[in-house]
Design an enzyme around this catalytic site. Structure first.
Site, PDB file in Angstrom:
ATOM      1  N   HIS A   1      24.340  27.980  52.652  1.00  0.00           N
ATOM      2  CA  HIS A   1      23.308  27.529  53.688  1.00  0.00           C
ATOM      3  C   HIS A   1      22.747  28.812  53.946  1.00  0.00           C
ATOM      4  CE1 HIS A   1      21.061  26.306  56.996  1.00  0.00           C
ATOM      5  NE2 HIS A   1      21.208  24.877  56.457  1.00  0.00           N
TER       6      HIS A   1
ATOM      7  N   CYS B   1      10.414  77.680  43.905  1.00  0.00           N
ATOM      8  CA  CYS B   1      11.642  77.247  43.653  1.00  0.00           C
ATOM      9  C   CYS B   1      12.692  78.368  42.830  1.00  0.00           C
ATOM     10  CB  CYS B   1      11.652  76.023  42.622  1.00  0.00           C
ATOM     11  SG  CYS B   1      10.883  75.870  41.402  1.00  0.00           S
TER      12      CYS B   1
ATOM     13  N   ASP C   1      25.146  19.894  58.730  1.00  0.00           N
ATOM     14  CA  ASP C   1      25.515  21.366  58.573  1.00  0.00           C
ATOM     15  C   ASP C   1      26.530  21.775  59.678  1.00  0.00           C
ATOM     16  OD1 ASP C   1      23.655  21.359  56.575  1.00  0.00           O
ATOM     17  OD2 ASP C   1      22.067  22.005  57.753  1.00  0.00           O
TER      18      ASP C   1
END
Length: 839
Positions: A45, A644, A81
């Site tokens: 569910h 870098c 349910d």
């Protein structure tokens, strides 16, 4: 019942009956394969029972604005349910999540796993039966259209929840011009009120606004909701942005060939709508009984007959009547639906003796659009701290949209069918446009990143243009090989390899070279035939967005290139985890690279990383000293040290150490620090305020640890984020500044004993990084020996910073793996397939 599948576990001698019911519930019935008593039925569910019950529970979760959703697996009983709970799972609900989002992200994939777990628990006799309380509510009423009318006296969040909770079925609606209009695709809009044409809505205290991005509606709190699609009573759906022009299209006269196509499509509709005696122009696909599954069937049947006609599910929802559908299909086949005019909102500035026009929105599927949730952030000019533009901050929903667009372009779009030379032609055209706009791009780069204009023009932009031209030339030269293999006589076999594109690639770039880092990765990615979603650095998004504009002008098909500014922690992380992304290319810090690798493991996507560095530069006494000084300064101060491969530590032979330092300081004093747009400036501002503050703390740490601060180490006394070029000497190997990268204009100098080649090599290699390195000496034998022993992906001899588009670039150790540039970069974006045929 839509589907009936029987799953069989032979070892456990169990089977599972999977029933997918129209109400969305999945019923799983474990039972013995052999004639034995039943174990009982369990039901999946889509809600956390008993909080919400009923077939519409997941919709009600959104309507209520719940922060949590989930599912329950429970034992069937005769109630509604209310049977005992076997297990439950929860997930977070995002601000703009739809029912489909929750199903696709969590309810379906995790539900299947949970069902398998539940069946094993049952088989082992360990399945719990937890009684659930009788409290709880059922909300079947929200499935009824008459109950879905929008109540306008609510905050914007409640309006949004109501619309998204009713999305698809039955649809939230309001009355506009005396007819019911259904709203689909809502999101909260956190921005200033956009320009648009007012649209009166019955019951709303304030008119909506039809804008270029959709219909904006207002809550009673003054906040806004953006609605993307509208559906009229006759079933016709349109983009909300087209409300006032919905009826302006003229009817096309069909050619004989097109009439034949219309008859073929009519036959396909008749095969699906078997209950309809005759398909007429007014026949509505959905009102005649078709479902979403039939949409897929219909489009696939059309594709089989007319491969050149590329239709999407959404096209059917936008043209539900047969006549409208045929008109839409013919327009697409003729290319008239074509390329909508690229609508760009610019931030324009008069700067550097020119007017620069800068897009500031996300670029997704060929269009500039606001972020799904409307969020923005300011990008700052580091020269004076002023705001350049308020830029869209991409959300998770934007990532999903961009990836979906890239996937569609790769799998079904023109790009995937394009031959390699045509792909190369587009890349050459893009390179030409970048060159044509190089002064504007360099100006944007200067004001957004602080790069000195002359350097931006030559390197940031110039090398980007070269990179695209280089890889454009590779497009039609990607090829496999034939391989001799063992033959099983009398058969003959041929084995050959094919180099194929990977698919959707995520590219995440840093802020130091915004356009060049984009080019280094994107050009190889596109040459290989992939599509991409690129996340810009948050602080430097503007040249990437200008690049997006130029790519559209070059003719790149929609979805091939997508650009998302925004948070690395949000956008970058979601991209690296996304199941439809097959490759991540990243340049940035080592810690972030490690997190990307963890995320990429979710679907074992390919990764290439260019990470941090602490590049050693060894200067021997037999060098050309003046050249070594000049090159050594460039190795450290190039691009303000935000580089870098910057030389993170200089090892200078003892006999020339003092003279080297003296000459460096003399040269620094000659450097002009100032406005990067001034052509005589040598040294511009650091990229952003937080980075400047980090550099100042770095220098403080060096002084505290006992290194000698010879020069600099302070912020320049002027507006903006300027730092003095800095020199440290007497740096010992254990010190923080000897081990960690500054990523700024900080020269870190250590002595080494005269003639101690192996000793200095050992010190140079005592780092976890291995991106670049360098050596200055006239002794070629010594230089080659050093280059062989240095543990770095790039070694410079008697030069530095000399990169070229044809030379592979990438690191060792914790500086990452994989290559940018050169032929090797192509292999990062290709996969090899081996094919063996018997003849």
């Amino acid at each position: 019942m839509d589907k009936l599948i029987l799953w069989h576990w032979q070892q456990r001698r169990m089977a599972l009956l999977f029933l997918n019911f129209p109400d969305g519930e999945l019923k799983f019935i474990p039972m013995d394969v052999i004639d034995c008593p039943k174990h009982g039925s369990i039901i999946y569910h889509p809600s956390i029972l008993p909080r919400h019950r009923g077939a519409s529970a997941i919709n009600w979760t959104l309507i209520q604005g719940d922060k949590k959703a989930g599912f329950t697996i429970f034992w069937a009983d005769d109630g509604l349910d209310t049977g005992p709970i076997l297990l439950q799972r929860e997930c977070d609900v995002g601000q703009n999540d739809t029912v489909d989002d929750l199903y696709n992200r969590f309810l379906f994939p995790e539900g299947v796993k949970a069902m398998v777990e539940a069946v094993h628990l049952i088989a082992d006799g360990k399945a719990p039966r937890i009684p659930q309380p009788k409290e709880g509510a059922t909300y079947e009423g929200i499935q009824k259209k008459e109950n879905a009318e929008i109540s306008w006296d609510q905050p914007a969040a409640a309006l949004h929840n109501w619309i998204r909770g009713h999305d698809k079925v039955p649809g939230a609606w309001a009355t506009i011009n005396d007819q019911v209009v259904t709203f689909y695709g809502s999101s909260l809009l956190d921005a200033s009120v956009p320009a648009g044409q007012e649209l009166a809505i019955r019951g709303a205290s304030r008119p909506g606004l039809v804008t270029k991005n959709g219909l904006v509606i207002f809550g009673n709190d003054g906040k806004m909701v953006l609605v993307r699609n509208l559906q009229f009573q006759d079933g016709k759906m349109i983009p909300a942005s087209k409300y006032f022009s919905a009826d302006e299209t003229t009817t096309l006269e069909l050619t004989e060939e097109e009439k034949k196509m219309a008859e073929d499509i009519k036959a396909i509709w008749k095969g699906i709508l078997s209950n309809v005696p005759v398909i007429e122009d007014s026949t509505d696909f959905f009102k005649s009984g078709a479902s979403s599954m039939h949409v897929v069937r219909m489009l696939e049947e059309i594709k089989q007959k007319y491969s050149g006609l590329q239709l999407q599910n959404e096209d059917v929802y936008m043209a539900t009547k047969f006549a409208d559908f045929i008109q839409m299909a013919v327009r697409k086949l003729r290319g008239e639906d074509g390329e909508e005019e690229l609508v760009i909102d610019y931030v324009s500035k008069n700067v550097n003796n020119m007017t620069v026009n800068m897009p500031y929105q996300c670029f997704i599927n060929g269009q500039f659009v606001n972020a799904d949730d409307g969020k923005t952030y300011d990008t700052i000019n580091p020269t004076d701290g002023s705001v350049i533009a308020s830029v869209s901050s991409a959300s998770l929903a934007d990532v999903d949209r961009a990836v979906a667009a890239a996937k569609e372009a790769f799998e079904n779009g023109e790009w995937g069918r394009m031959n390699a030379r045509e792909r190369g032609r587009l890349m050459y055209k893009l390179a030409d446009l970048m060159e044509e706009h190089q002064e504007e791009l360099a100006t944007i780069e200067s004001i957004d990143s602080g790069a000195v204009y002359t350097l931006a023009l030559k390197t940031h932009i110039g090398m980007s243009v070269q990179t695209f031209r280089y890889f454009a030339g590779w497009c039609d030269k990607i090829q496999g090989a034939t391989i001799p293999i063992s033959q099983a006589r009398p058969n003959h076999n041929l084995t050959f390899t094919k180099k194929e594109p990977i698919g959707v690639c995520a590219i995440v770039i840093p802020w130091n070279y915004p356009l060049m880092m984009l080019a280094w990765k994107s050009a190889a990615c596109l040459a290989a035939g992939n599509t991409l979603v690129l996340k810009t650095a948050q602080v430097t998004p503007l040249t990437a967005l200008k690049f997006a504009e130029l790519s559209a002008k070059a003719g790149f098909p929609k979805g091939v290139i997508n650009i998302l500014p925004g948070s690395g922690g949000l956008v970058g992380q979601h991209l690296s985890k996304h199941p439809d992304v097959r490759k991540v290319g990243f340049t940035g810090s080592t810690p972030t690279g490690k997190e990307i690798m963890k995320s990429a493991a979710t679907n074992l996507k390919k990764v290439s990383l260019e990470l941090g560095g602490k590049s050693p530069l060894i200067i021997f006494s037999d060098c050309e000293l003046d050249k070594a000084v000049k090159m050594g300064m460039g190795a450290v101060y190039f691009n303000k040290g935000e580089n870098c491969i910057a030389a993170g530590r200089l090892f200078v032979e003892e006999s020339i150490h003092d003279e080297f330092v003296r000459k460096v300081v003399e040269e620094i004093k000659k450097m002009k620090i100032g406005d990067p747009l001034d052509r005589s400036t040598d040294h511009g501002p650091q990229n952003h305020k937080a980075h400047l503050e980090k550099l100042l703390k770095y220098c403080e740490t060096g002084v505290k640890e006992g290194a000698t601060l010879v020069y600099g180490g302070r912020q320049v006394c002027r507006p903006g984020f300027f730092m003095e070029p800095t020199v440290f000497t007497d740096v010992e190997d254990h010190m923080y500044i000897a081990q960690e990268e500054s990523f700024g204009p900080v020269m870190v100098i250590s002595k080494f004993k005269n003639g101690d080649v192996d000793g200095v090599l050992q010190r140079a290699n005592t780092t976890e990084y291995g991106l670049a390195s360098g050596v200055f000496t006239k002794d070629i034998s010594k230089a080659l020996y050093i280059s062989e022993k240095l543990e770095a992906g790039t070694v410079f001899i008697n030069t530095y910073n000399k990169t070229d588009v044809a030379a592979p670039f990438g690191g060792f150790k914790q500086s990452g793996f994989g290559k940018d540039l050169g032929e090797e970069a192509l292999h990062e974006y290709l996969r090899t397939k081996a094919v063996t045929v018997e003849y």
